[in-house]
Design a protein around this motif. Structure first.
Motif, short mmCIF file in Angstrom:
data_model
loop_
_atom_site.label_atom_id
_atom_site.label_comp_id
_atom_site.label_asym_id
_atom_site.label_seq_id
_atom_site.Cartn_x
_atom_site.Cartn_y
_atom_site.Cartn_z
N VAL A 106 -34.86 -54.21 50.43
CA VAL A 106 -35.02 -55.06 51.61
C VAL A 106 -34.75 -54.23 52.86
O VAL A 106 -33.72 -53.55 52.96
CB VAL A 106 -34.09 -56.28 51.55
CG1 VAL A 106 -34.15 -57.07 52.86
CG2 VAL A 106 -34.48 -57.19 50.38
N LEU A 155 -34.01 -54.60 56.56
CA LEU A 155 -33.53 -55.59 57.51
C LEU A 155 -33.57 -55.05 58.93
O LEU A 155 -33.48 -53.85 59.16
CB LEU A 155 -32.08 -55.98 57.18
CG LEU A 155 -31.83 -56.89 55.98
CD1 LEU A 155 -30.33 -57.03 55.78
CD2 LEU A 155 -32.47 -58.24 56.16
N VAL A 192 -31.73 -63.12 55.89
CA VAL A 192 -30.81 -62.49 54.94
C VAL A 192 -30.83 -63.16 53.58
O VAL A 192 -30.24 -62.65 52.63
CB VAL A 192 -29.37 -62.47 55.49
CG1 VAL A 192 -29.28 -61.60 56.72
CG2 VAL A 192 -28.88 -63.88 55.77
N LEU A 239 -31.72 -60.95 50.72
CA LEU A 239 -30.76 -60.00 50.16
C LEU A 239 -30.46 -60.29 48.70
O LEU A 239 -30.04 -59.40 47.95
CB LEU A 239 -29.46 -60.02 50.97
CG LEU A 239 -29.52 -59.41 52.37
CD1 LEU A 239 -28.20 -59.61 53.10
CD2 LEU A 239 -29.90 -57.94 52.32
N GLU A 240 -30.66 -61.53 48.27
CA GLU A 240 -30.44 -61.89 46.88
C GLU A 240 -31.36 -61.11 45.94
O GLU A 240 -31.07 -60.97 44.75
CB GLU A 240 -30.64 -63.39 46.68
CG GLU A 240 -29.64 -64.25 47.44
CD GLU A 240 -29.98 -65.73 47.36
OE1 GLU A 240 -30.74 -66.11 46.45
OE2 GLU A 240 -29.48 -66.49 48.20
N ALA A 258 -32.25 -57.89 46.55
CA ALA A 258 -32.18 -56.47 46.88
C ALA A 258 -31.34 -55.65 45.91
O ALA A 258 -30.18 -55.97 45.65
CB ALA A 258 -31.63 -56.30 48.29
N VAL A 314 -30.45 -51.91 50.34
CA VAL A 314 -30.74 -52.44 51.67
C VAL A 314 -30.81 -51.28 52.65
O VAL A 314 -29.97 -50.38 52.63
CB VAL A 314 -29.65 -53.43 52.12
CG1 VAL A 314 -29.99 -53.99 53.50
CG2 VAL A 314 -29.46 -54.54 51.11
N THR A 333 -25.95 -50.77 49.19
CA THR A 333 -26.13 -51.98 48.40
C THR A 333 -25.74 -53.20 49.23
O THR A 333 -25.13 -53.09 50.30
CB THR A 333 -25.27 -51.93 47.14
OG1 THR A 333 -23.88 -51.94 47.53
CG2 THR A 333 -25.56 -50.69 46.31
N VAL A 334 -26.06 -54.37 48.72
CA VAL A 334 -25.65 -55.61 49.38
C VAL A 334 -24.13 -55.68 49.44
O VAL A 334 -23.55 -56.12 50.45
CB VAL A 334 -26.23 -56.83 48.65
CG1 VAL A 334 -25.72 -58.13 49.27
CG2 VAL A 334 -27.75 -56.80 48.67
N ARG A 372 -21.86 -56.25 52.77
CA ARG A 372 -20.88 -57.32 52.93
C ARG A 372 -19.49 -56.76 53.20
O ARG A 372 -18.67 -57.42 53.86
CB ARG A 372 -20.86 -58.20 51.67
CG ARG A 372 -22.13 -59.03 51.51
CD ARG A 372 -22.01 -60.01 50.35
NE ARG A 372 -23.23 -60.77 50.15
CZ ARG A 372 -23.56 -61.85 50.85
NH1 ARG A 372 -22.75 -62.29 51.80
NH2 ARG A 372 -24.69 -62.48 50.62
N SER A 414 -21.89 -56.67 59.35
CA SER A 414 -22.50 -57.88 58.81
C SER A 414 -22.36 -59.05 59.78
O SER A 414 -23.29 -59.84 59.97
CB SER A 414 -21.89 -58.24 57.45
OG SER A 414 -20.51 -58.45 57.55
#
Length: 236
Positions: A35, A37, A196, A199-200, A202, A205, A218-219, A223, A229
């Motif tokens: 993803v 962003l 966002v 992101l589930e 991904a 990222v 990574t996600v 986070r 974030s």
């Protein structure tokens, strides 16, 4: 680690004398979902245009499965297995059938009919209206047609620009579920988004800010960076 299907190396690009991208790197592994962003104006669409050969790179390389394709035309890149879904995604005056035919233009001729039948099974709403103009479809159906049109090329890498654009949260959920299914079948995904919720999907990222890479990881890494974030996407 997944073998890189795509690698963008130190990409710089822009329009006329206006530079938009500075030294941007990005990679998509075989079978990965990545993803990209960033807010409006971050350079996401410009980067995709360079990847697809629609805009020349001022500097850097586009590497596909180890081959330097930086100087190749868009149709040559499509033949190598890249398919693109723009924010609009369909030809509104053409029928469902005609959109799918255009999407599969560079697919192997022997596979076209079978691929079309597979797509109609995957998108039963489209199968019910093959002769309908795309403009007469609902917003959700047009988005599904845009995805189907991109899949008609039997790609190995599906590149999507803002797949959530114009969709309700419910329809965004349907698109995500479909992409999750495609990822499970081994299709590599590169999704440029502001939403966002994607992101589930991904594995990795990348975030652009002002034409530069602001984050890669990574996600979980995203986070964990509370300031980043919260500042960009309200995560935390």
């Amino acid at each position: 680690m997944a073998h890189d299907l795509l690698r963008l190396c130190a990409i710089e690009a822009g329009y006329a004398s206006v530079q938009v991208l500075w030294q941007v790197d990005l990679a998509v592994g075989q079978g990965q979902s990545v993803v990209l962003l960033g807010p409006n104006g971050a350079g996401k669409t410009t980067l995709l245009r360079v990847l697809l050969g629609l805009l020349p790179a001022w500097h850097g390389q586009v590497i596909l499965e180890g081959a330097d394709v930086t100087a190749e035309r868009p149709d040559q890149r499509v033949r190598r297995g890249i398919s693109y879904m723009s924010e609009v995604g369909v030809f509104p005056r053409l029928t469902v059938e005609e959109n799918l035919r255009i999407g599969g233009l560079f697919a192997e001729p022997r596979r076209r009919q079978a691929q079309k039948e597979d797509l109609y099974r995957l998108f039963p709403d489209l199968a019910e209206r093959p002769s309908a103009a795309a403009a007469t479809l609902s917003g959700g159906q047009r988005k599904m047609l845009a995805i189907a049109k991109a899949l008609a090329a039997s790609p190995r890498l599906l590149v999507m620009d803002e797949p959530s654009a114009g969709l309700s949260p419910l329809l965004v959920g349907e698109v995500k579920a479909l992409l999750e299914r495609l990822r499970g079948q081994g299709l590599s995904l590169l999704i440029a988004e502001q939403n966002v919720a994607f992101l589930e999907l991904a594995d990795r990222v990348f975030m652009l800010e002002g034409g530069r890479t602001r984050f890669e990881g990574t996600v979980a890494d995203l986070r964990a960076d509370d300031a980043l974030s919260r500042a960009f996407f309200g995560l935390g």
